[in-house]
Design a protein around this motif. Structure first.
Motif, PDB file in Angstrom:
ATOM      1  N   THR A  63       0.822  -1.202   0.000  1.00  0.00           N
ATOM      2  CA  THR A  63       0.000   0.000   0.000  1.00  0.00           C
ATOM      3  C   THR A  63       0.859   1.256   0.000  1.00  0.00           C
ATOM      4  OG1 THR A  63      -1.771  -1.120   1.203  1.00  0.00           O
ATOM      5  CG2 THR A  63      -1.754   1.276   1.294  1.00  0.00           C
ATOM      6  N   SER A  64       1.946   1.238   0.759  1.00  0.00           N
ATOM      7  CA  SER A  64       2.805   2.421   0.852  1.00  0.00           C
ATOM      8  C   SER A  64       3.413   2.788  -0.498  1.00  0.00           C
ATOM      9  CB  SER A  64       3.919   2.203   1.883  1.00  0.00           C
ATOM     10  OG  SER A  64       4.683   1.049   1.565  1.00  0.00           O
ATOM     11  N   MET A  66       1.923   2.284  -3.474  1.00  0.00           N
ATOM     12  CA  MET A  66       0.850   2.931  -4.232  1.00  0.00           C
ATOM     13  C   MET A  66       0.557   4.323  -3.682  1.00  0.00           C
ATOM     14  SD  MET A  66      -1.152   2.878  -6.781  1.00  0.00           S
ATOM     15  CE  MET A  66      -1.407   1.214  -7.395  1.00  0.00           C
ATOM     16  N   GLN A  67       0.758   4.507  -2.367  1.00  0.00           N
ATOM     17  CA  GLN A  67       0.522   5.814  -1.769  1.00  0.00           C
ATOM     18  C   GLN A  67       1.468   6.866  -2.342  1.00  0.00           C
ATOM     19  OE1 GLN A  67      -2.539   5.740  -0.428  1.00  0.00           O
ATOM     20  NE2 GLN A  67      -1.849   6.818   1.395  1.00  0.00           N
ATOM     21  N   LEU A 263       0.186   2.894   7.879  1.00  0.00           N
ATOM     22  CA  LEU A 263      -0.039   2.308   6.559  1.00  0.00           C
ATOM     23  C   LEU A 263       0.256   0.814   6.603  1.00  0.00           C
ATOM     24  CD1 LEU A 263       1.591   4.939   4.188  1.00  0.00           C
ATOM     25  CD2 LEU A 263      -0.839   4.505   4.501  1.00  0.00           C
ATOM     26  N   GLU A 264      -0.675   0.023   6.161  1.00  0.00           N
ATOM     27  CA  GLU A 264      -0.459  -1.415   6.127  1.00  0.00           C
ATOM     28  C   GLU A 264       0.226  -1.800   4.833  1.00  0.00           C
ATOM     29  OE1 GLU A 264      -3.951  -3.693   6.812  1.00  0.00           O
ATOM     30  OE2 GLU A 264      -4.659  -2.422   8.431  1.00  0.00           O
ATOM     31  N   ASP A 265       1.263  -2.624   4.943  1.00  0.00           N
ATOM     32  CA  ASP A 265       1.950  -3.099   3.747  1.00  0.00           C
ATOM     33  C   ASP A 265       1.210  -4.288   3.166  1.00  0.00           C
ATOM     34  OD1 ASP A 265       3.910  -1.234   3.589  1.00  0.00           O
ATOM     35  OD2 ASP A 265       5.317  -2.336   4.827  1.00  0.00           O
ATOM     36  N   VAL A 266       0.034  -3.994   2.624  1.00  0.00           N
ATOM     37  CA  VAL A 266      -0.787  -5.036   2.025  1.00  0.00           C
ATOM     38  C   VAL A 266      -0.290  -5.308   0.618  1.00  0.00           C
ATOM     39  CG1 VAL A 266      -3.113  -5.703   1.344  1.00  0.00           C
ATOM     40  CG2 VAL A 266      -2.767  -4.283   3.369  1.00  0.00           C
ATOM     41  N   THR A 267       0.094  -6.527   0.339  1.00  0.00           N
ATOM     42  CA  THR A 267       0.573  -6.852  -1.003  1.00  0.00           C
ATOM     43  C   THR A 267      -0.598  -7.149  -1.914  1.00  0.00           C
ATOM     44  OG1 THR A 267       0.829  -9.162  -0.383  1.00  0.00           O
ATOM     45  CG2 THR A 267       2.764  -7.764  -0.161  1.00  0.00           C
ATOM     46  N   ALA A 268      -0.309  -7.107  -3.202  1.00  0.00           N
ATOM     47  CA  ALA A 268      -1.369  -7.262  -4.205  1.00  0.00           C
ATOM     48  C   ALA A 268      -1.400  -8.679  -4.754  1.00  0.00           C
ATOM     49  CB  ALA A 268      -1.149  -6.266  -5.329  1.00  0.00           C
TER      50      ALA A 268
END
Length: 289
Positions: A63-64, A66-67, A263-268
């Motif tokens: 997410t970070s 993309m932010q 911010l959560e480091d959610v992967t895609a």
């Protein structure tokens, strides 16, 4: 109600950022976002290797990361001039050189006039012999570098727990291996000599992850050589304000916001590569005001 203290953003004329390598484990996207939020630039130059397309994986797009893209596109929507100069890790964007949309453009190089002085800005991979003649070796080296950064992160995590100072494997290698030192010196010298030949007062590069501001002279004249470093190890950028260049180091900036841990480091993982690129493109699909 408790008032939230707002930090005043620093005004800068030009910011040069390179070698962010979004999409890799070594990228410090949160720190970059904190830096971008701390300044108010008139112009941003993204000097190559911002998105690491060489190592782009559907399994890793936090997410970070993309932010950072979202924040930059938000600045573009507000009219901030943003130039994306292509590098080697994002070389596929070279087919779009000349593209312009609002205040955003994609170029291979740029010449800026700053207070009567000319600055020649490009990524720098054009002077890399490895890139020109053995691209497969350069790609292999990129993967090895990413692995080294991962290992370095693990070691520094342990050092932090033991209250020891951080170490940098890559920096140690660059400083100790004679061929690496020679490559960096040759790179800087070649850039400077061509800039002097073409009567530029500044030459601004990235590529070698070695932040620097210094004057280089030869028999024909002098030029100020600048390198913006990277956001993998050094976390640096170049800033132009008050009529001169400055080298920004995030790790030395006590005023830099450090409130991005939410911010959560959610992967895609649920998206395929094509869908990720469609999402990126949609972020840059800005409507003209």
């Amino acid at each position: 109600m408790k008032k939230v203290k707002l930090h005043r953003k620093r005004k800068v004329d030009v910011v040069v950022i390179s070698d962010v390598h979004l999409g890799t484990y070594g990228c410090h996207a949160k720190e970059l976002l904190a830096y971008l939020k701390s300044i108010k630039p008139k112009k941003i130059i993204l000097n190559g290797d911002i998105i690491d397309i060489w190592q782009f994986s559907k399994n890793y797009w936090p997410t970070s990361h993309m932010q950072v893209v979202k924040y930059l596109t938000g600045l573009i929507a507000k009219g901030v001039q943003v130039t994306y100069i292509t590098g080697n890790h994002d070389e596929m964007l070279r087919k779009f050189v000349g593209f312009k949309l609002g205040s955003f453009s994609i170029q291979n190089k740029e010449v800026l006039e700053l207070d009567g002085q000319k600055a020649w800005i490009f990524h720098g991979d054009v002077f890399d012999v490895t890139m020109k003649h053995s691209k497969w070796l350069a790609r292999l080296g990129a993967h090895g570098y990413d692995l080294l950064i991962l290992l370095n992160s693990l070691v520094n995590f342990i050092c932090h727990k033991l209250n020891r100072n951080k170490v940098s494997f890559s920096r140690s290698i660059k400083n100790r291996v004679k061929s690496a030192v020679k490559f960096i010196n040759d790179f800087e010298q070649v850039c400077a000599e061509i800039a002097i030949e073409n009567q530029f007062q500044y030459v601004v590069c990235g590529h070698i992850h070695q932040p620097e501001i210094r004057e280089i002279t030869n028999g024909k004249g002098a030029v100020t050589y600048l390198n913006s470093g990277d956001w993998v190890e050094n976390l640096t950028a170049l800033e132009y304000y008050d009529g001169k260049w400055h080298l920004y180091r995030h790790q030395e900036d006590a005023a830099a916001p450090q409130d991005l841990h939410h911010l959560e480091d959610v992967t895609a993982e649920s998206l395929d590569t094509n869908q990720l690129f469609l999402n990126l493109i949609s972020e840059f699909n800005l409507k003209r005001a």
